[in-house]
Write a protein that holds these residues in place. Structure first.
Motif, PDB file in Angstrom:
ATOM      1  N   SER A 174       0.855  -1.420  -0.153  1.00 36.30           N
ATOM      2  CA  SER A 174      -0.066   0.079  -0.035  1.00 36.30           C
ATOM      3  C   SER A 174       0.988   1.166  -0.008  1.00 36.30           C
ATOM      4  N   SER A 175       2.291   1.149  -0.316  1.00 36.88           N
ATOM      5  CA  SER A 175       3.014   2.359  -0.231  1.00 36.88           C
ATOM      6  C   SER A 175       3.964   2.268  -1.347  1.00 36.88           C
ATOM      7  N   PHE A 176       3.920   3.214  -2.022  1.00 34.92           N
ATOM      8  CA  PHE A 176       4.783   3.646  -3.290  1.00 34.92           C
ATOM      9  C   PHE A 176       6.258   3.908  -2.690  1.00 34.92           C
ATOM     10  N   ARG A 177       6.263   4.785  -1.698  1.00 36.76           N
ATOM     11  CA  ARG A 177       7.518   5.331  -1.234  1.00 36.76           C
ATOM     12  C   ARG A 177       8.671   4.149  -0.705  1.00 36.76           C
ATOM     13  N   TYR A 178       7.772   3.290   0.032  1.00 39.15           N
ATOM     14  CA  TYR A 178       8.480   2.141   0.800  1.00 39.15           C
ATOM     15  C   TYR A 178       8.949   0.963  -0.226  1.00 39.15           C
ATOM     16  N   ASP A 179       7.947   0.900  -1.232  1.00 42.36           N
ATOM     17  CA  ASP A 179       7.737  -0.493  -1.940  1.00 42.36           C
ATOM     18  C   ASP A 179       7.877  -0.124  -3.279  1.00 42.36           C
ATOM     19  N   GLN A 180       6.771   0.241  -3.589  1.00 38.75           N
ATOM     20  CA  GLN A 180       6.350   0.003  -5.282  1.00 38.75           C
ATOM     21  C   GLN A 180       7.677   0.762  -5.938  1.00 38.75           C
ATOM     22  N   ASN A 181       7.989   1.992  -5.661  1.00 35.34           N
ATOM     23  CA  ASN A 181       8.885   2.553  -6.510  1.00 35.34           C
ATOM     24  C   ASN A 181      10.206   1.690  -6.649  1.00 35.34           C
ATOM     25  N   THR A 182      10.733   1.173  -5.669  1.00 38.17           N
ATOM     26  CA  THR A 182      11.887   0.220  -5.802  1.00 38.17           C
ATOM     27  C   THR A 182      11.438  -0.777  -6.463  1.00 38.17           C
ATOM     28  N   ALA A 183      10.308  -1.490  -6.217  1.00 36.46           N
ATOM     29  CA  ALA A 183       9.787  -2.700  -7.196  1.00 36.46           C
ATOM     30  C   ALA A 183       9.934  -2.487  -8.644  1.00 36.46           C
ATOM     31  N   THR A 184       9.426  -1.174  -8.934  1.00 39.15           N
ATOM     32  CA  THR A 184       9.533  -0.906 -10.624  1.00 39.15           C
ATOM     33  C   THR A 184      10.939  -0.713 -10.919  1.00 39.15           C
ATOM     34  N   ASP A 185      11.961  -0.126 -10.186  1.00 38.59           N
ATOM     35  CA  ASP A 185      13.430  -0.056 -10.442  1.00 38.59           C
ATOM     36  C   ASP A 185      13.936  -1.503 -10.716  1.00 38.59           C
ATOM     37  N   LEU A 186      13.509  -2.452  -9.642  1.00 38.97           N
ATOM     38  CA  LEU A 186      14.136  -3.786  -9.673  1.00 38.97           C
ATOM     39  C   LEU A 186      13.256  -4.801 -10.697  1.00 38.97           C
ATOM     40  N   HIS A 187      12.533  -4.229 -11.601  1.00 43.55           N
ATOM     41  CA  HIS A 187      11.622  -5.001 -12.516  1.00 43.55           C
ATOM     42  C   HIS A 187      10.859  -6.229 -12.069  1.00 43.55           C
ATOM     43  N   PHE A 188      10.094  -6.063 -11.264  1.00 42.02           N
ATOM     44  CA  PHE A 188       9.242  -6.970 -10.760  1.00 42.02           C
ATOM     45  C   PHE A 188       8.186  -7.490 -11.704  1.00 42.02           C
ATOM     46  N   GLY A 189       7.817  -8.659 -11.725  1.00 42.99           N
ATOM     47  CA  GLY A 189       7.010  -8.993 -12.929  1.00 42.99           C
ATOM     48  C   GLY A 189       5.640  -8.261 -12.682  1.00 42.99           C
ATOM     49  N   CYS A 190       5.093  -8.275 -11.470  1.00 38.63           N
ATOM     50  CA  CYS A 190       3.716  -7.249 -11.475  1.00 38.63           C
ATOM     51  C   CYS A 190       3.985  -6.540 -10.120  1.00 38.63           C
ATOM     52  N   ARG A 191       3.520  -5.554  -9.944  1.00 39.72           N
ATOM     53  CA  ARG A 191       3.109  -4.646  -8.674  1.00 39.72           C
ATOM     54  C   ARG A 191       1.938  -4.320  -8.553  1.00 39.72           C
ATOM     55  N   VAL A 192       1.438  -4.851  -7.280  1.00 42.36           N
ATOM     56  CA  VAL A 192      -0.276  -4.668  -7.111  1.00 42.36           C
ATOM     57  C   VAL A 192      -0.185  -3.509  -5.983  1.00 42.36           C
ATOM     58  N   PHE A 193      -0.917  -2.394  -6.080  1.00 38.39           N
ATOM     59  CA  PHE A 193      -1.067  -1.490  -5.249  1.00 38.39           C
ATOM     60  C   PHE A 193      -2.035  -1.479  -4.487  1.00 38.39           C
ATOM     61  N   VAL A 194      -2.285  -1.518  -3.199  1.00 38.08           N
ATOM     62  CA  VAL A 194      -3.566  -1.956  -2.283  1.00 38.08           C
ATOM     63  C   VAL A 194      -4.046  -0.363  -1.798  1.00 38.08           C
ATOM     64  N   GLY A 195      -4.979   0.187  -2.406  1.00 36.78           N
ATOM     65  CA  GLY A 195      -5.227   1.744  -1.882  1.00 36.78           C
ATOM     66  C   GLY A 195      -5.758   1.698  -0.428  1.00 36.78           C
ATOM     67  N   ARG A 196      -5.015   1.729   0.408  1.00 36.67           N
ATOM     68  CA  ARG A 196      -5.589   1.689   1.892  1.00 36.67           C
ATOM     69  C   ARG A 196      -5.867   3.226   2.228  1.00 36.67           C
ATOM     70  N   GLY A 197      -5.607   4.284   1.425  1.00 34.36           N
ATOM     71  CA  GLY A 197      -5.797   5.571   1.654  1.00 34.36           C
ATOM     72  C   GLY A 197      -4.988   6.567   2.263  1.00 34.36           C
ATOM     73  N   HIS A 198      -3.647   5.814   2.797  1.00 32.19           N
ATOM     74  CA  HIS A 198      -2.559   6.714   3.157  1.00 32.19           C
ATOM     75  C   HIS A 198      -1.546   7.010   2.048  1.00 32.19           C
ATOM     76  N   GLU A 199      -1.625   6.682   0.911  1.00 29.40           N
ATOM     77  CA  GLU A 199      -0.694   7.327  -0.094  1.00 29.40           C
ATOM     78  C   GLU A 199      -1.709   7.389  -1.510  1.00 29.40           C
ATOM     79  N   PRO A 200      -1.771   8.339  -2.344  1.00 24.12           N
ATOM     80  CA  PRO A 200      -2.264   8.671  -3.550  1.00 24.12           C
ATOM     81  C   PRO A 200      -1.971   7.436  -4.544  1.00 24.12           C
ATOM     82  N   SER A 201      -2.750   7.107  -5.583  1.00 21.93           N
ATOM     83  CA  SER A 201      -2.112   6.210  -6.584  1.00 21.93           C
ATOM     84  C   SER A 201      -1.275   7.149  -7.510  1.00 21.93           C
ATOM     85  N   ASN A 202      -0.582   5.862  -8.080  1.00 21.17           N
ATOM     86  CA  ASN A 202       0.521   6.644  -9.118  1.00 21.17           C
ATOM     87  C   ASN A 202       0.453   5.325 -10.197  1.00 21.17           C
ATOM     88  N   PRO A 203      -0.074   5.632 -11.145  1.00 15.63           N
ATOM     89  CA  PRO A 203       0.055   4.674 -12.322  1.00 15.63           C
ATOM     90  C   PRO A 203       1.092   4.102 -12.841  1.00 15.63           C
TER      91      PRO A 203
END
Length: 222
Positions: A174-203
């Motif tokens: 549910s965090s881009f700052r802690y997880d999904q930004n780095t997951a993008t840089d590391l080329h995960f096969g799929c990144r799933v964002f859980v919209g818990r409301g504490h960070e806005p979405s970033n396609p």
């Protein structure tokens, strides 16, 4: 990217699976020092200092909480009580999951291995994992990796332990700052964002967005 079937699904724990209650606690213990209308801003600043603190050399999570709270209190010009920080650290293992977690994970856990990568200490995390209602193949902590997310070293420790490639994995957070930004840089096969409301979405930094873990089985075709 629907119906991607990964070899492993890795999860952030606190915030994504387990309810993250630092703001709730700070709202209570800072009430004698900060006006009620200003408490949300104080808690937001504390979150920013926690993020900054984990970007340095590894230190025990108790020190992350202490140092970030001390720095926030200095910024706000209010008294810092180390007992507040230590009470938060002691409470972390008691925090339970979001209501949707057990139902969603139970549909996946016997078909795809589930893994946790958490900014936690070993003594904390297993208490929280025991409340998630699903079996986990492995649980990795910042203490094991000697690095906190979002640093790549934390993720690379997980890959090494699993003998897996990020391209074969799905990461859920549910965090881009802690997880999904780095997951993008590391080329995960799929990144799933859980919209818990504490960070806005970033396609740009997610392939799939779901409102809760109950939607995750459909993402992997279950």
């Amino acid at each position: 990217m629907p119906n991607f079937r990964p070899k492993y699904i890795s999860f952030d724990c606190y915030g994504t699976l387990t309810r993250f209650r630092m703001t709730d606690m700070a709202t209570t213990f800072m009430a004698d020092r900060i006006d009620a209308e200003k408490l949300p801003a104080f808690c937001k600043d504390w979150g920013a200092y926690r993020f900054d603190q984990v970007m340095g050399d590894w230190e025990p999570y108790q020190e992350i909480i202490r140092n970030s709270l001390r720095r926030t209190c200095e910024k706000w010009g209010v008294a810092y009580n180390e007992t507040d920080a230590d009470a938060v650290y002691a409470a972390v293992p008691t925090w339970g999951p979001h209501d949707d977690v057990a139902g969603g994970l139970s549909q996946i856990g016997d078909k795809i291995p589930l893994v946790i990568l958490s900014n936690a200490m070993n003594e904390q995390i297993h208490h929280n994992v025991a409340m998630l209602g699903a079996p986990f193949h492995a649980v990795y902590t910042a203490q094991m990796a000697q690095a906190y997310k979002p640093r790549m070293q934390a993720f690379e420790y997980m890959f090494d332990q699993l003998g897996a490639s990020p391209e074969d994995m799905m990461h859920v957070s549910s965090s881009f700052r802690y997880d999904q930004n780095t997951a993008t840089d590391l080329h995960f096969g799929c990144r799933v964002f859980v919209g818990r409301g504490h960070e806005p979405s970033n396609p740009f930094y997610r392939d799939v967005e779901i409102p809760h873990i109950g939607c995750l089985p459909a993402v992997v075709g279950l």
